[in-house]
Write an enzyme that holds these catalytic residues in place. Structure first.
Site, PDB file in Angstrom:
ATOM      1  N   ASP A  70     -13.796  87.185  -8.603  1.00 40.37           N
ATOM      2  CA  ASP A  70     -14.653  87.382  -9.333  1.00 40.37           C
ATOM      3  C   ASP A  70     -14.210  87.115 -10.942  1.00 40.37           C
ATOM      4  O   ASP A  70     -13.275  88.017 -11.119  1.00 40.37           O
ATOM      5  CB  ASP A  70     -15.151  88.681  -9.362  1.00 40.37           C
ATOM      6  CG  ASP A  70     -16.314  89.256  -9.974  1.00 40.37           C
ATOM      7  OD1 ASP A  70     -17.454  89.115  -9.826  1.00 40.37           O
ATOM      8  OD2 ASP A  70     -15.995  90.095 -11.336  1.00 40.37           O
ATOM      9  N   TYR A  75     -14.391  87.477 -19.896  1.00 37.46           N
ATOM     10  CA  TYR A  75     -12.937  87.828 -19.509  1.00 37.46           C
ATOM     11  C   TYR A  75     -12.020  86.976 -19.979  1.00 37.46           C
ATOM     12  O   TYR A  75     -10.729  87.429 -19.999  1.00 37.46           O
ATOM     13  CB  TYR A  75     -12.879  87.923 -17.998  1.00 37.46           C
ATOM     14  CG  TYR A  75     -13.706  88.893 -17.325  1.00 37.46           C
ATOM     15  CD1 TYR A  75     -14.485  90.178 -17.776  1.00 37.46           C
ATOM     16  CD2 TYR A  75     -13.783  88.702 -15.899  1.00 37.46           C
ATOM     17  CE1 TYR A  75     -15.436  90.667 -17.192  1.00 37.46           C
ATOM     18  CE2 TYR A  75     -14.666  89.405 -15.064  1.00 37.46           C
ATOM     19  CZ  TYR A  75     -15.417  90.521 -15.733  1.00 37.46           C
ATOM     20  OH  TYR A  75     -16.360  91.400 -15.106  1.00 37.46           O
ATOM     21  N   LYS A 104     -19.848  84.751 -14.762  1.00 32.11           N
ATOM     22  CA  LYS A 104     -21.176  85.256 -15.224  1.00 32.11           C
ATOM     23  C   LYS A 104     -21.308  84.909 -16.689  1.00 32.11           C
ATOM     24  O   LYS A 104     -20.418  84.270 -17.525  1.00 32.11           O
ATOM     25  CB  LYS A 104     -20.772  86.671 -15.417  1.00 32.11           C
ATOM     26  CG  LYS A 104     -20.074  87.396 -13.914  1.00 32.11           C
ATOM     27  CD  LYS A 104     -20.067  88.825 -14.188  1.00 32.11           C
ATOM     28  CE  LYS A 104     -19.400  89.459 -13.141  1.00 32.11           C
ATOM     29  NZ  LYS A 104     -17.776  89.296 -13.184  1.00 32.11           N
ATOM     30  N   HIS A 137     -24.841  88.528 -16.945  1.00 31.01           N
ATOM     31  CA  HIS A 137     -23.764  89.747 -16.891  1.00 31.01           C
ATOM     32  C   HIS A 137     -24.418  90.985 -17.070  1.00 31.01           C
ATOM     33  O   HIS A 137     -24.182  92.049 -16.613  1.00 31.01           O
ATOM     34  CB  HIS A 137     -22.675  89.302 -17.690  1.00 31.01           C
ATOM     35  CG  HIS A 137     -21.420  90.017 -17.561  1.00 31.01           C
ATOM     36  ND1 HIS A 137     -20.109  89.403 -17.700  1.00 31.01           N
ATOM     37  CD2 HIS A 137     -21.140  91.215 -17.148  1.00 31.01           C
ATOM     38  CE1 HIS A 137     -18.997  90.147 -17.398  1.00 31.01           C
ATOM     39  NE2 HIS A 137     -19.637  91.278 -17.013  1.00 31.01           N
TER      40      HIS A 137
HETATM   41  N1  NAP Z   1     -20.149  92.983 -14.051  1.00 28.83           N
HETATM   42  C1  NAP Z   1     -19.620  93.874 -14.659  1.00 28.83           C
HETATM   43  O1  NAP Z   1     -20.416  94.197 -15.902  1.00 28.83           O
HETATM   44  C2  NAP Z   1     -18.358  94.249 -14.463  1.00 28.83           C
HETATM   45  C3  NAP Z   1     -17.665  95.357 -15.258  1.00 28.83           C
HETATM   46  C4  NAP Z   1     -16.471  95.625 -14.845  1.00 28.83           C
HETATM   47  C5  NAP Z   1     -15.547  95.291 -13.827  1.00 28.83           C
HETATM   48  N2  NAP Z   1     -16.228  94.260 -13.197  1.00 28.83           N
HETATM   49  C6  NAP Z   1     -15.411  93.697 -12.091  1.00 28.83           C
HETATM   50  O2  NAP Z   1     -14.933  94.282 -11.137  1.00 28.83           O
HETATM   51  C7  NAP Z   1     -13.451  94.197 -11.147  1.00 28.83           C
HETATM   52  C8  NAP Z   1     -13.055  95.751 -10.904  1.00 28.83           C
HETATM   53  O3  NAP Z   1     -13.288  96.483 -11.849  1.00 28.83           O
HETATM   54  P1  NAP Z   1     -12.178  97.257 -12.675  1.00 28.83           P
HETATM   55  O4  NAP Z   1     -11.210  96.294 -13.071  1.00 28.83           O
HETATM   56  O5  NAP Z   1     -13.042  97.960 -13.728  1.00 28.83           O
HETATM   57  O6  NAP Z   1     -11.592  98.474 -11.827  1.00 28.83           O
HETATM   58  P2  NAP Z   1     -10.853  98.793 -10.314  1.00 28.83           P
HETATM   59  O7  NAP Z   1     -10.835  97.525  -9.661  1.00 28.83           O
HETATM   60  O8  NAP Z   1     -11.835  99.972  -9.820  1.00 28.83           O
HETATM   61  O9  NAP Z   1      -9.584  99.232 -11.043  1.00 28.83           O
HETATM   62  C9  NAP Z   1      -8.553  98.484 -11.471  1.00 28.83           C
HETATM   63  C10 NAP Z   1      -7.319  99.360 -11.712  1.00 28.83           C
HETATM   64  O10 NAP Z   1      -6.891 100.010 -10.638  1.00 28.83           O
HETATM   65  C11 NAP Z   1      -5.567  99.571 -10.112  1.00 28.83           C
HETATM   66  N3  NAP Z   1      -5.496  99.206  -8.715  1.00 28.83           N
HETATM   67  C12 NAP Z   1      -5.772  98.540  -7.956  1.00 28.83           C
HETATM   68  N4  NAP Z   1      -5.519  98.411  -6.764  1.00 28.83           N
HETATM   69  C13 NAP Z   1      -4.837  99.654  -6.710  1.00 28.83           C
HETATM   70  C14 NAP Z   1      -4.549 100.596  -5.585  1.00 28.83           C
HETATM   71  N5  NAP Z   1      -4.580 100.059  -4.229  1.00 28.83           N
HETATM   72  N6  NAP Z   1      -3.688 101.846  -5.707  1.00 28.83           N
HETATM   73  C15 NAP Z   1      -3.975 102.165  -7.175  1.00 28.83           C
HETATM   74  N7  NAP Z   1      -4.290 101.520  -7.998  1.00 28.83           N
HETATM   75  C16 NAP Z   1      -4.687 100.185  -8.023  1.00 28.83           C
HETATM   76  C17 NAP Z   1      -5.249  98.418 -11.122  1.00 28.83           C
HETATM   77  O11 NAP Z   1      -3.923  98.210 -11.484  1.00 28.83           O
HETATM   78  P3  NAP Z   1      -3.008  97.423 -11.051  1.00 28.83           P
HETATM   79  O12 NAP Z   1      -3.628  95.856 -11.488  1.00 28.83           O
HETATM   80  O13 NAP Z   1      -1.546  97.260 -11.732  1.00 28.83           O
HETATM   81  O14 NAP Z   1      -2.712  97.238  -9.598  1.00 28.83           O
HETATM   82  C18 NAP Z   1      -6.423  98.512 -12.291  1.00 28.83           C
HETATM   83  O15 NAP Z   1      -5.671  99.507 -13.223  1.00 28.83           O
HETATM   84  C19 NAP Z   1     -13.195  93.831 -12.514  1.00 28.83           C
HETATM   85  O16 NAP Z   1     -11.639  92.970 -12.659  1.00 28.83           O
HETATM   86  C20 NAP Z   1     -14.161  92.645 -12.743  1.00 28.83           C
HETATM   87  O17 NAP Z   1     -13.856  91.561 -12.043  1.00 28.83           O
HETATM   88  C21 NAP Z   1     -17.656  93.704 -13.710  1.00 28.83           C
END
Ligand code: NAP
Length: 328
Positions: A70, A75, A104, A137
């Site tokens: 994704d 980004y 997106k 998005h």
């Molecule tokens: N459509 C939208 O508007 C939108 C908005 C926000 C996000 N997104 C998408 O969703 C994805 C995920 O969302 P997000 O990045 O906000 O949050 P997330 O995936 O819930 O959290 C990411 C965080 O968790 C850590 N992490 C990952 N795996 C872990 C584990 N097993 N144990 C402990 N910590 C862990 C990561 O650190 P490390 O990297 O150091 O492991 C990072 O700091 C984004 O990257 C993006 O692709 C879309």
């Protein structure tokens, strides 16, 4: 007429022996989408992050069995995502056809005639001929300076339909749309959204919106799947955290981490989680979800953490027309 999503969980039809692979769900347009996606947002957000952080993460993810990545124009990491994909293909880990790539359209390209050029630009950065899924998005249109722009997302959707007809994307969908916005697109369009990508996690369970989309046959991808479990936890963040006793008990029962319990919770609800990690060990753990399942009672227990509290709130746009969240 309602098209019910049957939640057919399918094997994605891949032949290579890899550590773990997610099954696929069938979208309302017949395409198949792997049930776990690697999130890449935030990867390049930090100025101190190594330049190859995202490309390495994408390569490791494909090595670990991910087939769904994704990304998004906003980004600014499409070139790095493309590089990781290219390296994986060149090293015979995978073929392009086996991958499912989502990107997106950002909110400053919402006019109908801007959509196809924006997708072509993303494809050029990714080094791909097509993506598997292209999403609007956010339903709000803005100008380049971030001020409101008066473009209805129905106009944007016409551009999305054109992009699909040109074969630049296999499926089209939306992100951060509320139930009435999804309904309005469906009522006014020939092609229905295949997906709505929204925030879902234990503190934002979104039961009503998820059920609404799923009953219409619109698959739901869950961003920020860990909620406040992970590193961004602040003292005032609501539970659960990574050491929450309820989650720890489930994790011990299944010999998994609490992060895996939360991801499996989303899978049990028929969602497609998008965990982001640039850490090789953690990203492998985040797809190792398919050798256990939670009971319906355990799913309900996790849902009871709900506080309707968002990690990502787009709060600067809360007064703009078409702002999707009713809680501001
Ligand atoms: N459509 C939208 O508007 C939108 C908005 C926000 C996000 N997104 C998408 O969703 C994805 C995920 O969302 P997000 O990045 O906000 O949050 P997330 O995936 O819930 O959290 C990411 C965080 O968790 C850590 N992490 C990952 N795996 C872990 C584990 N097993 N144990 C402990 N910590 C862990 C990561 O650190 P490390 O990297 O150091 O492991 C990072 O700091 C984004 O990257 C993006 O692709 C879309």
């Amino acid at each position: 007429m309602r098209r019910l999503l049957s939640f057919v969980v399918l094997l994605c039809g891949f032949s290579l022996a890899v550590a773990t692979q997610a099954p696929c769900i069938e979208l309302n347009d017949g395409n198949k989408m792997p049930m776990v996606a690697l999130g890449t947002g935030r990867g390049t957000a930090s100025e101190t992050a190594p330049a190859d952080e995202v490309s390495k993460a994408v390569y490791w993810a494909i090595e670990a069995g991910y087939r769904h990545i994704d990304t998004a124009a906003i980004y600014y990491d499409e070139p790095e995502v493309g590089q990781g994909i290219r390296e994986a293909i060149n090293n015979n880990l995978v073929t392009r056809e086996e991958l499912f790539i989502t990107t997106k359209l950002w909110s400053d390209k919402h006019r109908q005639n801007e959509v196809v050029p924006a997708l072509k630009e993303s494809l050029q950065k990714l080094g791909l001929d097509y993506v598997d899924l292209y999403l609007i998005h956010f339903p709000v249109a803005v100008k380049e300076d971030g001020s409101y722009d008066d473009v209805d997302y129905l106009e944007t959707w016409r551009g999305m339909e054109e992009a699909r007809a040109l074969g630049l994307t296999r499926s089209i969908g939306v992100s951060n749309f509320n139930a009435s916005q999804v309904d309005r697109i469906i009522a006014n369009s020939r092609v229905w959204p295949a997906v709505n990508e929204i925030e879902v996690n234990p503190t934002l369970t979104q039961e009503a919106l998820v059920t609404h989309c799923q009953e219409l046959g619109v698959a739901v991808m869950a961003f920020s799947p860990f909620g406040f479990l992970v590193s961004r936890s602040r003292p005032d963040s609501p539970p659960p955290r990574v050491d929450d006793p309820i989650l720890v008990q489930m994790a011990n029962k299944y010999n998994k981490s609490t992060g895996q319990i939360v991801l499996r919770y989303l899978i049990e609800r028929g969602l497609v989680p998008i965990p982001k990690s640039v850490n090789k060990k953690r990203l492998a753990q985040n797809i190792d979800l398919f050798d256990f399942s939670l009971t319906p009672e355990e799913v309900q227990t996790i849902s009871r953490f709900n506080k309707n509290k968002r990690v990502i709130d787009f709060v600067d746009w809360k007064d703009y027309p078409h702002f999707p969240y009713g809680d501001y």
